[in-house]
Design an enzyme around this catalytic site. Sequence first.
Site, PDB file in Angstrom:
ATOM      1  N   LYS A  56      50.750  58.721  43.157  1.00 46.90           N
ATOM      2  CA  LYS A  56      50.634  57.564  42.271  1.00 46.90           C
ATOM      3  C   LYS A  56      50.298  56.323  43.099  1.00 46.90           C
ATOM      4  O   LYS A  56      50.791  56.163  44.215  1.00 46.90           O
ATOM      5  CB  LYS A  56      51.945  57.345  41.511  1.00 46.90           C
ATOM      6  CG  LYS A  56      52.322  58.487  40.581  1.00 46.90           C
ATOM      7  CD  LYS A  56      53.675  58.227  39.928  1.00 46.90           C
ATOM      8  CE  LYS A  56      54.145  59.423  39.116  1.00 46.90           C
ATOM      9  NZ  LYS A  56      53.356  59.622  37.900  1.00 46.90           N
ATOM     10  N   ASP A  90      59.439  61.278  41.187  1.00 41.74           N
ATOM     11  CA  ASP A  90      58.061  61.749  41.021  1.00 41.74           C
ATOM     12  C   ASP A  90      57.087  60.783  41.683  1.00 41.74           C
ATOM     13  O   ASP A  90      56.752  59.742  41.127  1.00 41.74           O
ATOM     14  CB  ASP A  90      57.729  61.896  39.537  1.00 41.74           C
ATOM     15  CG  ASP A  90      56.295  62.381  39.315  1.00 41.74           C
ATOM     16  OD1 ASP A  90      55.720  62.963  40.264  1.00 41.74           O
ATOM     17  OD2 ASP A  90      55.767  62.184  38.212  1.00 41.74           O
ATOM     18  N   GLU A 140      53.198  67.569  36.846  1.00 41.84           N
ATOM     19  CA  GLU A 140      54.193  68.532  37.329  1.00 41.84           C
ATOM     20  C   GLU A 140      55.290  68.830  36.316  1.00 41.84           C
ATOM     21  O   GLU A 140      55.916  69.889  36.356  1.00 41.84           O
ATOM     22  CB  GLU A 140      54.817  68.033  38.635  1.00 41.84           C
ATOM     23  CG  GLU A 140      56.013  67.099  38.510  1.00 41.84           C
ATOM     24  CD  GLU A 140      55.704  65.796  37.789  1.00 41.84           C
ATOM     25  OE1 GLU A 140      56.618  65.240  37.164  1.00 41.84           O
ATOM     26  OE2 GLU A 140      54.553  65.326  37.835  1.00 41.84           O
ATOM     27  N   ARG A 147      55.260  69.526  33.141  1.00 42.12           N
ATOM     28  CA  ARG A 147      55.000  70.689  32.285  1.00 42.12           C
ATOM     29  C   ARG A 147      55.169  71.991  33.066  1.00 42.12           C
ATOM     30  O   ARG A 147      55.462  73.040  32.474  1.00 42.12           O
ATOM     31  CB  ARG A 147      53.603  70.588  31.685  1.00 42.12           C
ATOM     32  CG  ARG A 147      52.462  70.650  32.663  1.00 42.12           C
ATOM     33  CD  ARG A 147      51.169  70.104  32.112  1.00 42.12           C
ATOM     34  NE  ARG A 147      51.242  68.661  31.880  1.00 42.12           N
ATOM     35  CZ  ARG A 147      50.260  67.936  31.346  1.00 42.12           C
ATOM     36  NH1 ARG A 147      49.132  68.516  30.984  1.00 42.12           N
ATOM     37  NH2 ARG A 147      50.409  66.638  31.178  1.00 42.12           N
ATOM     38  N   ASP A 174      62.319  60.033  35.903  1.00 43.83           N
ATOM     39  CA  ASP A 174      61.665  61.286  35.529  1.00 43.83           C
ATOM     40  C   ASP A 174      62.650  62.445  35.384  1.00 43.83           C
ATOM     41  O   ASP A 174      62.257  63.552  35.031  1.00 43.83           O
ATOM     42  CB  ASP A 174      60.575  61.635  36.544  1.00 43.83           C
ATOM     43  CG  ASP A 174      59.305  62.135  35.878  1.00 43.83           C
ATOM     44  OD1 ASP A 174      59.148  61.915  34.665  1.00 43.83           O
ATOM     45  OD2 ASP A 174      58.471  62.744  36.572  1.00 43.83           O
ATOM     46  N   ASP A 190      50.194  65.663  39.766  1.00 40.58           N
ATOM     47  CA  ASP A 190      51.003  64.685  39.033  1.00 40.58           C
ATOM     48  C   ASP A 190      51.248  65.113  37.591  1.00 40.58           C
ATOM     49  O   ASP A 190      51.884  64.388  36.833  1.00 40.58           O
ATOM     50  CB  ASP A 190      50.332  63.307  39.077  1.00 40.58           C
ATOM     51  CG  ASP A 190      51.286  62.180  38.731  1.00 40.58           C
ATOM     52  OD1 ASP A 190      52.512  62.404  38.821  1.00 40.58           O
ATOM     53  OD2 ASP A 190      50.822  61.083  38.369  1.00 40.58           O
ATOM     54  N   LYS A 229      63.606  68.145  31.591  1.00 41.27           N
ATOM     55  CA  LYS A 229      62.824  67.900  32.803  1.00 41.27           C
ATOM     56  C   LYS A 229      63.671  67.088  33.776  1.00 41.27           C
ATOM     57  O   LYS A 229      64.132  66.003  33.452  1.00 41.27           O
ATOM     58  CB  LYS A 229      61.547  67.143  32.450  1.00 41.27           C
ATOM     59  CG  LYS A 229      60.711  66.715  33.658  1.00 41.27           C
ATOM     60  CD  LYS A 229      59.528  65.850  33.221  1.00 41.27           C
ATOM     61  CE  LYS A 229      58.785  65.271  34.420  1.00 41.27           C
ATOM     62  NZ  LYS A 229      57.684  64.366  34.005  1.00 41.27           N
TER      63      LYS A 229
END
EC number: 3.4.11.1
Length: 445
Positions: A229, A222, A301, A303, A240, A299, A217
Site C-alpha cells: 500500500k 495489512d 488477501e 478473501r 483489518d 493486497d 477475517k
Amino acid sequence: MKLNKLFDSKTVVFKKSDKYGKSDCCKTKCVEGQIEFGVKIPTDFPAFNRALVTFLKTQKNQLNVDLDSFVELYKAENLCYKTALKVVVASITFCETTPFTMKTEPQKNVEVAVKCDSEHTSLIKEYEVVGNYVNMARQLQDTPSDQLYPEEFVKRFEKAATGLGVKITVLKQADLIKKKMGLLLGVNKGSEREARLLVISYNNNKKSSETLALVGKGITYDSGGMNIKTGDYMRGMKYDMSGAAIVCSTVLALAKNKVKTNVVAVAALTENLPGPHAQRPDDIQTAYNGKTVEIDNTDAEGRLVLADAISYAAKDLKATQIIDVATLTGLMSYILSTTYTGIFSTCDMAWDAFKKAACCAGEPVWRLPMHPDYLKPLESKLADLQNSTSVKGAGSSRAACFLAEFREGVPLIHCDIASTASIQDLGQGVLVRTLYERAAQQAKE
C-alpha cells in the site's frame, strides 16, 4: 451501569415534545437534562443511537437515566419498546467504556445509573453483557498491531473465555500445514509471526441440529504484501482484524448469557507483510478445499484467508449456515459510506433472517447483489480461480462471489464492514449485536 442505585446527580428523562416542526419529528433534542423527541418517537434506531451517544459523551462524571420514562413513550403509542430499549442500553455501555488509549491522562467517561421497572431488568442485564462484548471488540480493534498479533489475539480470547463453557481450539502453523490450508499460509509467508486459526465453539442446544458458524477475517496488520500500500492507504490497517474480533466477542456474549444456541467462531489470523519469502503475484496456492488460486494481487488477501476458514467451517465443523465478517473491500466507503454495512447472501431465507436480526439490534444493513457474471473476470488460465482482476466495477460483489466458491454448498452471508468497522479512527464493534440476535433467533427456529 448500575440498576436502580441512583447517583446523587441529575436524572435524564425521556419525553415527547410538540414544539418541533415536522422536519424535526425524528430528531433527538437534549434540553436541560431531558431527552426530547419530536412529534414521533424514534423508529430510526441508528440515528437515535448516534444522537444518544453524542449526548452521553458530553456528560461529566455521573448521570442517572430514567428508562421507565423511555418505555412509557413506546407503550403509549402501542409500539414495541424492546429494540429501542436495547439501543439505549447499547449506547450507555458504549459510552461508559474508554476506548484503547496510551495517553498519560486518559479521558474519564461518564458513569450511568438507570432507573427501571423490574419487568425490564432481565433484558437490560442481557444487553449490558452484549454491550460489554461490543466494547471488548472495540478495545481489540484499537490496539496497535505491535501489541496485537495472531498469537496474542489467541491469548486474549483464551483468557476472556475462562469459565464461560466454551471450547477453544487453536490450529498452529504445523496444524495448518498438515491441513493444507494453502491460502492462509500463503498470506502468512511474508511475516515472521506464525498464522493461527482460532475456533471458539459454544454448544448449548442439544435439541437442535443447526450450527451457525461466524467466520472472521483476522489480518492483524495489512501492508498489502508485495503489492504494498502507498501513501496514506496503510494507515488504519490495524483494523483489518476487526471481523475476527467481532465474531469471537459475539460467541463469548452468547455464552455469558447462556443463550440456547449452537454457534462457533472461526478466526483466520495472520499478518500480510512483504518479505524475502512473501507470496508474489503469479504464485498459485492450493486452498483447503482443493481449489487452486492464482495470486493476481497480494493486497486482495482477505478473501484468501476467509476462503480457507469458510471451507473449514463447512467441512470440519459441519456448519449449517455461515456468516463471515470482514473489512474486505475499500469500495464499500463509496457504495454505502459509514451508514450501512454491505451484506451479500447466497440464500434469500438466510438474508431474511439476518435482516430481521439487524432490525432487532438496531444496526443498519443493506443487501448487495451476487451474480455468476461477477465471477467471470476471476477465471484463470492456470488455476481454478484468481484472487483479483484489473476489470473495473462491482469489486465488492466480485469478492463475495469468490468467497461463495468455498462454502461447500452451505448458505453463506458475507458482511463487508470495510466502511463501518472503524469511524474517525475508533473501532465500533459493529454487528456484534446483530450476530448475537441472529444466533439467539436460531434457537427459536
